[in-house]
Design a protein around this motif. Structure first.
Motif, short mmCIF file in Angstrom:
data_model
loop_
_atom_site.label_atom_id
_atom_site.label_comp_id
_atom_site.label_asym_id
_atom_site.label_seq_id
_atom_site.Cartn_x
_atom_site.Cartn_y
_atom_site.Cartn_z
N GLY A 2 0.80 -1.22 0.00
CA GLY A 2 0.00 0.00 0.00
C GLY A 2 0.83 1.27 0.00
O GLY A 2 1.72 1.45 -0.83
N GLU A 3 0.54 2.15 0.94
CA GLU A 3 1.20 3.45 1.03
C GLU A 3 2.69 3.34 1.40
O GLU A 3 3.43 4.31 1.24
CB GLU A 3 0.49 4.35 2.03
N GLU A 4 3.12 2.19 1.89
CA GLU A 4 4.54 2.00 2.23
C GLU A 4 5.40 1.90 0.97
O GLU A 4 6.60 2.14 1.02
CB GLU A 4 4.74 0.72 3.04
N ILE A 5 4.79 1.53 -0.15
CA ILE A 5 5.54 1.34 -1.39
C ILE A 5 5.97 2.71 -1.93
O ILE A 5 5.15 3.61 -2.09
CB ILE A 5 4.68 0.62 -2.45
N PRO A 6 7.28 2.87 -2.22
CA PRO A 6 7.76 4.14 -2.78
C PRO A 6 7.04 4.46 -4.10
O PRO A 6 6.70 3.55 -4.88
CB PRO A 6 9.25 3.89 -3.03
N ALA A 7 6.79 5.72 -4.34
CA ALA A 7 6.02 6.17 -5.51
C ALA A 7 6.54 5.60 -6.82
O ALA A 7 5.76 5.22 -7.69
CB ALA A 7 6.01 7.70 -5.57
N PRO A 36 0.21 -0.44 -11.81
CA PRO A 36 -0.77 -1.53 -11.86
C PRO A 36 -0.08 -2.90 -11.80
O PRO A 36 0.95 -3.12 -12.44
CB PRO A 36 -1.46 -1.32 -13.21
N GLY A 37 -0.61 -3.78 -11.01
CA GLY A 37 -0.06 -5.12 -10.90
C GLY A 37 0.97 -5.29 -9.80
O GLY A 37 1.37 -6.40 -9.49
N VAL A 38 1.42 -4.19 -9.21
CA VAL A 38 2.41 -4.26 -8.13
C VAL A 38 1.67 -4.01 -6.81
O VAL A 38 1.26 -2.90 -6.52
CB VAL A 38 3.55 -3.23 -8.32
N SER A 39 1.51 -5.09 -6.04
CA SER A 39 0.79 -4.97 -4.77
C SER A 39 1.72 -4.98 -3.57
O SER A 39 1.33 -4.62 -2.47
CB SER A 39 -0.24 -6.09 -4.63
N GLU A 40 2.97 -5.41 -3.82
CA GLU A 40 3.95 -5.40 -2.74
C GLU A 40 5.35 -5.23 -3.32
O GLU A 40 5.62 -5.61 -4.45
CB GLU A 40 3.86 -6.68 -1.90
N VAL A 41 6.22 -4.63 -2.53
CA VAL A 41 7.62 -4.41 -2.90
C VAL A 41 8.45 -4.82 -1.69
O VAL A 41 8.03 -4.65 -0.55
CB VAL A 41 7.86 -2.92 -3.26
N PHE A 42 9.62 -5.36 -1.96
CA PHE A 42 10.49 -5.79 -0.87
C PHE A 42 11.68 -4.84 -0.76
O PHE A 42 12.35 -4.58 -1.76
CB PHE A 42 10.97 -7.22 -1.12
N ARG A 43 11.89 -4.31 0.44
CA ARG A 43 13.03 -3.42 0.69
C ARG A 43 14.12 -4.25 1.36
O ARG A 43 13.90 -4.86 2.39
CB ARG A 43 12.63 -2.26 1.57
#
Length: 57
Positions: free
Chosen positions: A10-15, A20-27
């Motif tokens: 959600g809002e944690e994902i950098p802009a 579309p299609g990206v629901s999560e990102v791993f830092r």
């Protein structure tokens, strides 16, 4: 500092990774505090292992 992997949603994902299609990102954060971002959990895990191996040479 140890290598850290955190799942961002959600809002944690950098802009720059919100699309579309990206629901999560791993830092992935290395021992020096440098942050890397991966959209795939397998790639994030591989990167974490690589960074960990570099720190122990």
């Amino acid at each position: 500092m140890a290598i850290a992997v955190k799942k961002l949603k959600g809002e944690e994902i950098p802009a720059q990774y919100r699309e579309p299609g990206v629901s999560e990102v791993f830092r992935v954060t290395d021992e020096d505090g440098v942050e890397y971002y991966c959209v795939d959990d397998v790639e994030a895990a591989k990167l974490a292992v690589e960074l960990s191996d570099k720190g122990h040479c």
